[in-house]
Design an enzyme around this catalytic site. Structure first.
Site, PDB file in Angstrom:
ATOM      1  N   ASP A 258       0.961  -1.266  -0.133  1.00 48.69           N
ATOM      2  CA  ASP A 258       0.059   0.060   0.045  1.00 48.69           C
ATOM      3  C   ASP A 258       0.859   1.265   0.003  1.00 48.69           C
ATOM      4  O   ASP A 258       2.125   1.027   0.156  1.00 48.69           O
ATOM      5  CB  ASP A 258      -0.934   0.009   1.342  1.00 48.69           C
ATOM      6  CG  ASP A 258      -0.183  -0.020   2.461  1.00 48.69           C
ATOM      7  OD1 ASP A 258       1.055  -0.051   2.406  1.00 48.69           O
ATOM      8  OD2 ASP A 258      -1.092  -0.247   3.640  1.00 48.69           O
TER       9      ASP A 258
ATOM     10  N   ASP B 159      -8.152  -7.324   0.797  1.00 54.69           N
ATOM     11  CA  ASP B 159      -6.969  -7.730   1.681  1.00 54.69           C
ATOM     12  C   ASP B 159      -7.529  -7.342   3.041  1.00 54.69           C
ATOM     13  O   ASP B 159      -8.516  -6.351   3.185  1.00 54.69           O
ATOM     14  CB  ASP B 159      -5.784  -6.587   1.648  1.00 54.69           C
ATOM     15  CG  ASP B 159      -6.215  -5.296   2.199  1.00 54.69           C
ATOM     16  OD1 ASP B 159      -5.655  -5.115   3.571  1.00 54.69           O
ATOM     17  OD2 ASP B 159      -6.530  -4.535   1.351  1.00 54.69           O
TER      18      ASP B 159
ATOM     19  N   HIS C 154      -6.008 -22.053   9.572  1.00 49.68           N
ATOM     20  CA  HIS C 154      -7.080 -22.542   9.152  1.00 49.68           C
ATOM     21  C   HIS C 154      -7.959 -21.304   8.611  1.00 49.68           C
ATOM     22  O   HIS C 154      -8.893 -21.259   7.596  1.00 49.68           O
ATOM     23  CB  HIS C 154      -8.043 -22.995  10.182  1.00 49.68           C
ATOM     24  CG  HIS C 154      -9.358 -23.276  10.082  1.00 49.68           C
ATOM     25  ND1 HIS C 154      -9.948 -24.214   9.549  1.00 49.68           N
ATOM     26  CD2 HIS C 154     -10.548 -22.370  10.508  1.00 49.68           C
ATOM     27  CE1 HIS C 154     -11.032 -24.130   9.308  1.00 49.68           C
ATOM     28  NE2 HIS C 154     -11.510 -22.876   9.966  1.00 49.68           N
TER      29      HIS C 154
ATOM     30  N   CYS D 204      -7.052 -28.569  10.368  1.00 47.09           N
ATOM     31  CA  CYS D 204      -8.127 -29.515  10.492  1.00 47.09           C
ATOM     32  C   CYS D 204      -7.803 -30.853  10.126  1.00 47.09           C
ATOM     33  O   CYS D 204      -8.519 -31.874  10.483  1.00 47.09           O
ATOM     34  CB  CYS D 204      -9.188 -29.055   9.421  1.00 47.09           C
ATOM     35  SG  CYS D 204      -9.962 -27.390   9.919  1.00 47.09           S
TER      36      CYS D 204
ATOM     37  N   CYS E 197     -12.616 -29.121   5.638  1.00 43.88           N
ATOM     38  CA  CYS E 197     -11.458 -28.187   5.381  1.00 43.88           C
ATOM     39  C   CYS E 197     -10.332 -29.103   5.428  1.00 43.88           C
ATOM     40  O   CYS E 197     -10.106 -30.105   6.324  1.00 43.88           O
ATOM     41  CB  CYS E 197     -11.318 -27.175   6.389  1.00 43.88           C
ATOM     42  SG  CYS E 197      -9.794 -25.818   6.342  1.00 43.88           S
TER      43      CYS E 197
ATOM     44  N   CYS F 138      -7.102 -28.161   5.426  1.00 47.66           N
ATOM     45  CA  CYS F 138      -6.002 -27.244   6.004  1.00 47.66           C
ATOM     46  C   CYS F 138      -5.255 -28.361   7.117  1.00 47.66           C
ATOM     47  O   CYS F 138      -5.912 -29.414   7.561  1.00 47.66           O
ATOM     48  CB  CYS F 138      -6.126 -25.873   6.602  1.00 47.66           C
ATOM     49  SG  CYS F 138      -6.845 -25.960   8.386  1.00 47.66           S
TER      50      CYS F 138
END
Ligand SMILES: [Zn+2]
Length: 341
Positions: free
Chosen positions: A60, A233, A302, A276, A271, A273
């Site tokens: 930014d 974002d 997660h 998980c 999930c 991930c």
């Protein structure tokens, strides 16, 4: 884009971040300028090499932080003067200086230096900030020195929809590689933000990336995507993780809650991930209660995965023409399950 303010996404390694499905990371010019300084980042081979992230990156302009975080600031046509919270030194951030810093940091996408008016602000104040943002954008374009970095312009205009429209139309004529909608999520009511996005996004070129800054939650993203926004974002997934909060299928859970103590199911059965696949709610609840750092790593992994999956599911729904059927409930008030932090 997960947020990596100080050239790292808090508590996760770049390898873990890649596994979440995240493609692009945002870093903050204001924070990196103060610490460690752009010369050190450049000396370390630029932002990607310095932080070990080979994927796309965006910085930014520093404007939002100067306007929202720093005290003792003075805004003039030249730029913004403020006192460094680190050493008290006066720092003069101008459009040229912001671009110079971002050229040195070396992200793939850099943002124009803009004036983000607070909420609430009078129409007169917002109009002046919006016009100044345009003049500063022209200076940014002249100052920009690297053809391998895409400079995005930012539409301001506060909650005044006609000012937003005028700014979007004027910016679109500059044929920039991408456009952002800034100055939202600064305290305005959710319905007003939805109107701003619904008015502004369709006026920006559809063939260019359209980026809604500082957003979002499930509902905000669904509304914005329906209006044509491509990029977001937000610190929410990692910030909530550090508060012991899991984002699960549109809901948010506080892992300190007693009901998780003996709950041996994963956070989310659907999930994929790392958290998980390997750990239970009871284990993560135990880590959160014990303030173990691994708790924040697992919840960050997660939560980022969860929001990336949300956008992946939306993309699939758009491609199969099922967006309204599958995500229409997020566009209405009654679809809101999440609460603001
Ligand atoms: Zn998960």
């Amino acid at each position: 884009m997960p947020v990596g303010t100080l050239a790292n996404v808090k508590t996760v390694t770049p390898a873990q971040l890649k596994d979440t499905g995240a493609q692009m990371v945002l870093s903050n010019t204001y924070h990196l300028h103060l610490q460690p300084g752009e010369a050190i980042v450049k000396g370390g081979g630029g932002l990607h090499k310095f932080m070990g992230w080979s994927g796309p990156m965006l910085t930014d302009s520093g404007g939002f932080q100067v306007f929202s975080l720093s005290e003792m600031r003075k805004i003039t046509e030249e730029g913004v003067k403020f006192r460094s919270p680190h050493d008290g030194q006066i720092i003069n951030l101008t459009p040229e200086r912001s671009i110079e810093i971002q050229n040195a940091l070396g992200a793939d996408v850099i943002m124009a230096f803009d004036e983000c008016p607070p909420y609430p602000a009078t129409r007169q104040e917002v109009e002046a900030a919006t016009e100044r943002t345009y003049r500063w954008l022209e200076r940014c374009i002249v100052a920009h020195q690297r053809s391998d970095q895409a400079l995005f312009g930012i539409v301001q205009g506060g909650v005044y929809l006609d000012l937003r429209s005028q700014a979007a139309v004027a910016l679109a004529k500059l044929d920039l590689p991408g456009y952002a909608i800034g100055g939202v999520s600064v305290g305005e009511p959710a319905e007003l933000m939805a109107q701003i996005v619904q008015t502004t996004a369709p006026l920006l070129p559809p063939e260019k990336p359209r980026y809604l800054m500082g957003v979002g939650t499930y509902r905000e993203m669904a509304i914005a995507i329906a209006s044509g926004v491509d990029l977001f974002d937000c610190v929410i997934p990692t910030r909530w993780a550090r508060h012991g909060t899991a984002m699960v299928q549109g809901d948010r859970w506080n892992l300190k809650n007693a009901k998780f103590r003996e709950d041996f199911a994963p956070l989310d059965e659907t999930c994929h991930c790392y958290a998980c696949q390997n750990f239970s709610r009871a284990y993560i609840s135990h880590l959160v209660r014990s303030q173990e750092i691994l708790a924040y790593t697992l919840l960050s992994i997660h939560n980022i995965t969860e929001l990336i999956r949300f956008t992946q599911k939306i993309r699939e729904a758009i491609l199969s023409d099922r967006f309204t059927i599958e995500f229409g409930h997020w566009l209405t008030e009654s679809g809101t399950k999440e609460q603001e932090d």
